[in-house]
Design a protein around this motif. Sequence first.
Motif, PDB file in Angstrom:
ATOM      1  N   ARG A  48       0.831  -1.207   0.000  1.00 52.29           N
ATOM      2  CA  ARG A  48       0.000   0.000   0.000  1.00 52.29           C
ATOM      3  C   ARG A  48       0.865   1.256   0.000  1.00 52.29           C
ATOM      4  O   ARG A  48       0.436   2.306  -0.481  1.00 52.29           O
ATOM      5  N   MET A  80      -3.790  -1.358  -9.057  1.00 46.18           N
ATOM      6  CA  MET A  80      -3.845  -2.285  -7.923  1.00 46.18           C
ATOM      7  C   MET A  80      -5.060  -3.185  -8.025  1.00 46.18           C
ATOM      8  O   MET A  80      -6.141  -2.754  -8.400  1.00 46.18           O
ATOM      9  N   PHE A  82      -7.337  -5.486  -5.633  1.00 49.01           N
ATOM     10  CA  PHE A  82      -7.569  -5.617  -4.197  1.00 49.01           C
ATOM     11  C   PHE A  82      -8.067  -7.009  -3.825  1.00 49.01           C
ATOM     12  O   PHE A  82      -8.639  -7.721  -4.646  1.00 49.01           O
ATOM     13  N   GLN A  83      -7.872  -7.331  -2.567  1.00 47.95           N
ATOM     14  CA  GLN A  83      -8.291  -8.637  -2.051  1.00 47.95           C
ATOM     15  C   GLN A  83      -9.790  -8.869  -2.239  1.00 47.95           C
ATOM     16  O   GLN A  83     -10.212  -9.937  -2.643  1.00 47.95           O
ATOM     17  N   SER A  84     -10.598  -7.835  -1.948  1.00 45.19           N
ATOM     18  CA  SER A  84     -12.048  -7.995  -2.047  1.00 45.19           C
ATOM     19  C   SER A  84     -12.546  -7.530  -3.410  1.00 45.19           C
ATOM     20  O   SER A  84     -13.707  -7.187  -3.555  1.00 45.19           O
ATOM     21  N   ALA A  86     -12.980  -5.006  -4.870  1.00 42.53           N
ATOM     22  CA  ALA A  86     -13.246  -3.557  -4.835  1.00 42.53           C
ATOM     23  C   ALA A  86     -13.850  -3.047  -6.136  1.00 42.53           C
ATOM     24  O   ALA A  86     -13.545  -1.949  -6.573  1.00 42.53           O
ATOM     25  N   LEU A  87     -14.696  -3.851  -6.761  1.00 45.20           N
ATOM     26  CA  LEU A  87     -15.391  -3.360  -7.951  1.00 45.20           C
ATOM     27  C   LEU A  87     -16.427  -2.340  -7.511  1.00 45.20           C
ATOM     28  O   LEU A  87     -16.971  -2.439  -6.412  1.00 45.20           O
ATOM     29  N   TYR A  88     -16.719  -1.364  -8.391  1.00 43.57           N
ATOM     30  CA  TYR A  88     -17.762  -0.400  -8.075  1.00 43.57           C
ATOM     31  C   TYR A  88     -19.104  -1.084  -8.304  1.00 43.57           C
ATOM     32  O   TYR A  88     -19.448  -1.404  -9.445  1.00 43.57           O
ATOM     33  N   ARG A 147      -9.588  -4.234 -14.937  1.00 40.99           N
ATOM     34  CA  ARG A 147      -9.625  -2.813 -14.619  1.00 40.99           C
ATOM     35  C   ARG A 147      -8.210  -2.256 -14.489  1.00 40.99           C
ATOM     36  O   ARG A 147      -7.955  -1.096 -14.778  1.00 40.99           O
ATOM     37  N   ASP A 159      -2.922  -7.385  -4.145  1.00 41.72           N
ATOM     38  CA  ASP A 159      -3.000  -7.579  -2.691  1.00 41.72           C
ATOM     39  C   ASP A 159      -3.838  -8.813  -2.390  1.00 41.72           C
ATOM     40  O   ASP A 159      -5.058  -8.751  -2.391  1.00 41.72           O
TER      41      ASP A 159
END
Lengths: 368, 333
Positions: A48, A80, A82-84, A86-88, A147, A159
Amino acid sequence: MAELKLTGVSKIYGGGIEVLKDINLDIQQGELVVFVGPSGCGKSTLLRMIAGLETISDGTLEIDGVRVNDMPPSQRGIAMVFQSYALYPHMTVRENMAFALKIAGKSKAEINASIETAARTLQLEPYLDRLPKALSGGQRQRVAIGRSIVREPKVFLFDEPLSNLDASLRVATRIEIAQLKEQMPDSTMVYVTHDQVEAMTLASRIVVLNNKGISQVGTPLELYKTPKNEFVACFIGSPAMNLLAGKITGTGETTTVQLDGGGVATSNVPTLDSDQGAHVNIGVRPEDLYATEPNANGASLYSGEVSFTEALGEVTLLYMDNNGEALTAKFIGIHMGLRGNTVALSAAPDNVHLFQEGLSMLHRAQRS
Amino acid sequence: MSPILQAVLVITLGVGLSVGYFWLSNLILDNVLFPAKGINAGRNINLANAVRPWLFLFPAFAAMGLYLAYPVFETLRLSLIDRDKADAFVGLANYRQMMDEPKFWEALKNNFLWLLVVPAASTLMGLLIAQLTDRLRWGNIAKALIFMPMAISFVGASVIWKLVYDARPEGTEQIGVLNALYTFFTSNSPEVWLTVPFWNNFLLMIVLIWIQTGFAMVILSAALRGIPEETIEAAVVDGAGPLRIFFRIKMPQITSTIIVVWTTITITVLKVFDIVFAMTNGQWQTQVLANYMFDKLFRANDWGVGSAAAMVIMLLVLPILIWNVVSARRELR
């Protein structure tokens, strides 16, 4: 496509809690570097910091020779995953991918072209107009990767991207990431995981983080074959390497160690005359142990009772006990009926590591 | 008997009776009606479990029926008859009479004005404050202060704001903040603000906005905190600035909460009564429907027109109420 350079990077949180201290690392263009370490070792924090989502307390971070410490994330040329994911959630797959490009002021035609290319690479074409909630976990992960691809970043940051997927999907997506890397040989990637298999299979180099710093940097097999310290030795490989305490009784090109548990080990790690009598730990991987006949003068490395076995089919794990000194052995194939028996074990001198005060004696020359 | 003792007695009796009802009815159900023994034990347990929810729901259903459902039909009936003519059925005569009154149209027009301004202003300010106080160290104190008017009754709030708008004769010291500022910064004589037509509506609305902003802020603040942090970080990495993150990433993710807050305040607005009653009583063209209804029903003793006004309010609230419930349920899923 770029090179990443960390010099003396530290992270101190408010209240003086030091998480990372003096990290020095050079990542070359085209490398896929994996950060591994126990939870709380700061590997995600380090990622991060590279991304710009955490401030760098001390030291410098350079991307392509430019100091980016104070540059906002969007200008660092990073993307980046992300682990989750993090899509909108309120945007379709296409809008998710277009978001960054629109902000960057790209033309409609350019945006569409990039999205089409990424969608083809990741087999997302049928899903472009769906919302994230209508996708499976693996598909969402691919959208998250898509993305980042469309932005054509200098450095990709991952991550723990696979930790929310179930086991079989994780293997499939891991292979997809490996193939993606092959399609983009010039791209630089930094990947954080706690999963050893991901680290071993994906990495061109692994960075093992522990105790606020870097324990060792090297190719996966370097870390496996020549760990610099007990931490790396035990962290890489599963089950972990066995450590047995003993005293050096013979020095030279090969070293003989009289083990506290009664066994004798021979190692191809060279030692000096002055090491005679030194207290050391020998390290043997479970898979390097083989059964020998118990020998009258106690020449086997270890002898103990099999207290528990785990038959995995391809291998059998033996959990052994010798008056409280535990050891794990891994035998190829199926070995039934060993539980409760006393088994003597040995290992080839090439496979016996020596550690003094937690550090590998093989790397001693390089240290001094 | 002292009022405190009375209150304690009533509370004890009320709670005791409720608990007693559930305990006793459950006991009878399990031991007398469908005992869990004998040859029919299994069937009886299933039957008892099927009946139990209805047994426990009964008091609530009964109370709702008596105090909510029955009055709706009674009001409808009252709006269609004339009490002065021995309860004769008069059809829509009451409604026609109401529509001929300019005060009714004034009330309807004002209600729509309230409807346009108050929910929008409260929700917007609530959202703004929720966002701005989110990262502040003293944000929670600010939020507590802004939420506090929620604890004040509408009448209490009206009294406070009446003092703000208060006017004293020229030459004496102005105790109303508005006039104090007005006379200080201009050389004009003090204005009796609540009598200035049209604008006085907004002065009344401010009272409700002042109260409802705290409500909107608390709900929206919780919703904002519920947005996954990683989607915001992803937007930062994508290069979005704070405004874009707020409007393109955060707002769309809390749309359903915004709708629930908006419609809840809208319903409150449609029923607004106390504020108008306490501050102007509908004079100087500030009438609203609920106060109009009260006027007709309890002052003019015109049950027909009063009930007709009540029905109009209900018809206006109903669609918004349904939308509110649907959005709230969607959000729960």
